[in-house]
Design a protein around this motif. Structure first.
Motif, PDB file in Angstrom:
ATOM      1  N   SER A  42       0.596  16.058 -10.292  1.00  0.00           N
ATOM      2  CA  SER A  42       1.382  14.829 -10.152  1.00  0.00           C
ATOM      3  C   SER A  42       1.933  14.416 -11.509  1.00  0.00           C
ATOM      4  O   SER A  42       1.410  14.814 -12.564  1.00  0.00           O
ATOM      5  N   ALA A  81       2.713   1.947  -3.384  1.00  0.00           N
ATOM      6  CA  ALA A  81       1.792   2.392  -4.427  1.00  0.00           C
ATOM      7  C   ALA A  81       1.542   3.893  -4.369  1.00  0.00           C
ATOM      8  O   ALA A  81       0.963   4.457  -5.298  1.00  0.00           O
ATOM      9  N   ASP A  82       1.978   4.554  -3.297  1.00  0.00           N
ATOM     10  CA  ASP A  82       1.705   5.971  -3.060  1.00  0.00           C
ATOM     11  C   ASP A  82       2.989   6.768  -3.279  1.00  0.00           C
ATOM     12  O   ASP A  82       3.828   6.890  -2.379  1.00  0.00           O
ATOM     13  N   ARG A 127      -3.473   3.126  -8.604  1.00  0.00           N
ATOM     14  CA  ARG A 127      -2.784   4.406  -8.441  1.00  0.00           C
ATOM     15  C   ARG A 127      -1.682   4.612  -9.477  1.00  0.00           C
ATOM     16  O   ARG A 127      -1.306   5.755  -9.755  1.00  0.00           O
ATOM     17  N   GLN A 183       1.643  11.568 -12.769  1.00  0.00           N
ATOM     18  CA  GLN A 183       0.574  10.801 -13.405  1.00  0.00           C
ATOM     19  C   GLN A 183      -0.413  11.722 -14.119  1.00  0.00           C
ATOM     20  O   GLN A 183      -0.877  11.413 -15.233  1.00  0.00           O
ATOM     21  N   GLU A 199       0.827  -1.206   0.000  1.00  0.00           N
ATOM     22  CA  GLU A 199       0.000   0.000   0.000  1.00  0.00           C
ATOM     23  C   GLU A 199       0.862   1.257   0.000  1.00  0.00           C
ATOM     24  O   GLU A 199       0.544   2.244  -0.683  1.00  0.00           O
ATOM     25  N   GLY A 222      -2.435   4.258 -13.444  1.00  0.00           N
ATOM     26  CA  GLY A 222      -3.692   4.301 -12.712  1.00  0.00           C
ATOM     27  C   GLY A 222      -4.795   3.809 -13.632  1.00  0.00           C
ATOM     28  O   GLY A 222      -5.297   4.555 -14.474  1.00  0.00           O
ATOM     29  N   GLN A 277      -4.059  -1.530  -5.131  1.00  0.00           N
ATOM     30  CA  GLN A 277      -3.568  -0.167  -4.957  1.00  0.00           C
ATOM     31  C   GLN A 277      -2.535   0.203  -6.023  1.00  0.00           C
ATOM     32  O   GLN A 277      -2.525   1.323  -6.526  1.00  0.00           O
TER      33      GLN A 277
END
Length: 377
Positions: free
Chosen positions: A172, A128-129, A253, A174, A125, A192, A249
């Motif tokens: 971001s 993934a951030d 993401r 992304q 988790e 994502g 996740q």
């Protein structure tokens, strides 16, 4: 169930299909693979093979994602939004201590920060951030003095460069990728995965080694310590690469180091868009930028993985293709690259993890067949 190869090749490109068929239908567990090649923008190879893989099947593409992320950085540098020669800390003030404040953006992108992980590592988790990873690394002690060596930042480079992108654009990495690259060029390569595309997603499959490969595994040397750290294998339990790509996740993401989801077609399209344009839109990168991204940035040995002269501007140098080529491999065996000299944009994906991980061996004959046809033309 017998494994078949589907798809098409343009006239004159039949040798590439022959190489692909020889591998996919060989005496081993199906790789569930896709191969796509564009030549000066034209689709010349579009093949897929396996028991449960179609041409538009989406799956985790691991570090092929880095190619998309580095393309965003190159685009922003080309436009003057990002100055590669400025210290990272001039954009990201918290990036200080242990020599980090002297590291330039160019050195960061070329895997020179030494911040390959933290001593405690990251959960699925957490990794993934990207914002969380970047914040933790800004406070961490590097594994070497920043700027004095380089080594593959396998699961964190996109978080580090992404934080610089966020500081300079307010978006971001992304989001910039989606707005400037993926959506305009219609790429089936996501950081994502949208809910609307879930129906085409299929999981990455475990490696199934042959008896000979199992013997090699048993006889192999212990992994270097920095490699274990960079791949998040120093924590308990060690991160499983297949579980990583399939984690909700990660898939949702799209961490910019290795969390992308896509097809081989999209990988080839990404590199075609970079060097020559796509769908009536111009090339993303100008000739001077193309030369810079392929130019050697990291002489000597990589401190993490057994590579030498490994990186250009973030992208992996493609020694088997030529000095102007650039791209990135994937842990499961895939590969994407562009060669401005021959006009080739190459995308290869595998749903089944290949032995021993990293660029799968079949990319050698596949790439050779592609280049032979292209150079013959």
């Amino acid at each position: 169930m017998s494994v078949t190869v589907n798809g098409t090749v343009a006239a004159g490109w039949e040798p590439v299909r022959e190489e692909f068929e020889a591998f996919v239908t060989g005496e081993h567990v199906s790789p569930e693979a896709q191969l796509s090649v564009r030549h000066h923008g034209r689709v010349v190879v579009d093949l897929w093979g396996g028991e449960d893989t179609e041409g538009d099947t989406l799956t985790g593409v691991y570090s092929i994602t880095k190619g998309a992320a580095h393309l965003v950085v190159a685009l922003l540098a080309q436009e003057g939004v990002l100055d590669l020669e400025r210290p990272v800390s001039s954009y990201w003030p918290e990036f200080t201590g242990h020599g980090k404040e002297r590291l330039t953006v160019r050195q960061l992108v070329a895997h020179g920060s030494g911040l390959i992980n933290t001593p405690e590592g990251f959960s699925y988790e957490e990794i993934a951030d990207d914002a969380l990873v970047a914040a933790r690394l800004a406070e961490a002690k590097p594994y070497w003095e920043p700027g004095t060596a380089y080594g593959y930042h396998a699961f964190v480079i996109g978080a580090l460069t992404g934080e610089v992108v966020r500081r300079v654009t307010g978006r971001s990495l992304q989001e910039v990728y989606e707005e400037r690259v993926r959506a305009p060029y219609g790429l089936d390569l996501y950081m994502g995965l949208p809910a609307s595309e879930e129906g085409r997603w299929k999981p990455v499959l475990e490696m199934v080694p042959t008896p000979a490969q199992l013997e090699l595994l048993a006889a192999g040397e212990p992994l270097p310590e920095l490699m274990k750290i960079a791949f998040n294998w120093h924590r308990e339990p060690a991160m499983d690469l297949v579980a990583y790509a399939n984690h909700p996740q990660v898939k949702g993401r799209g961490p910019a180091s290795a969390g992308g989801v896509g097809t081989a077609r999209a990988v080839a399209d990404l590199y075609a868009a970079a060097i020559g344009g796509l769908g009536g839109l111009p090339a993303l990168l100008k000739p001077d930028t193309l030369a810079d991204v392929a130019r050697p940035h990291t002489p000597g040995a990589d401190s993490v993985v057994p590579e030498a002269d490994h990186f250009g501007l973030g992208f992996e140098r493609q020694h088997a293709v030529g000095p102007e080529a650039f791209g990135h491999c994937a842990a499961s065996g895939g590969l994407g690259f562009a060669d401005p000299v021959t006009g080739i944009a190459y995308g290869y994906t595998r749903r089944r993890f290949g032995f021993p991980g990293g660029t799968a061996p079949e990319n050698g004959p596949l790439t050779a067949a592609v280049l032979k046809v292209a150079r013959g033309l």
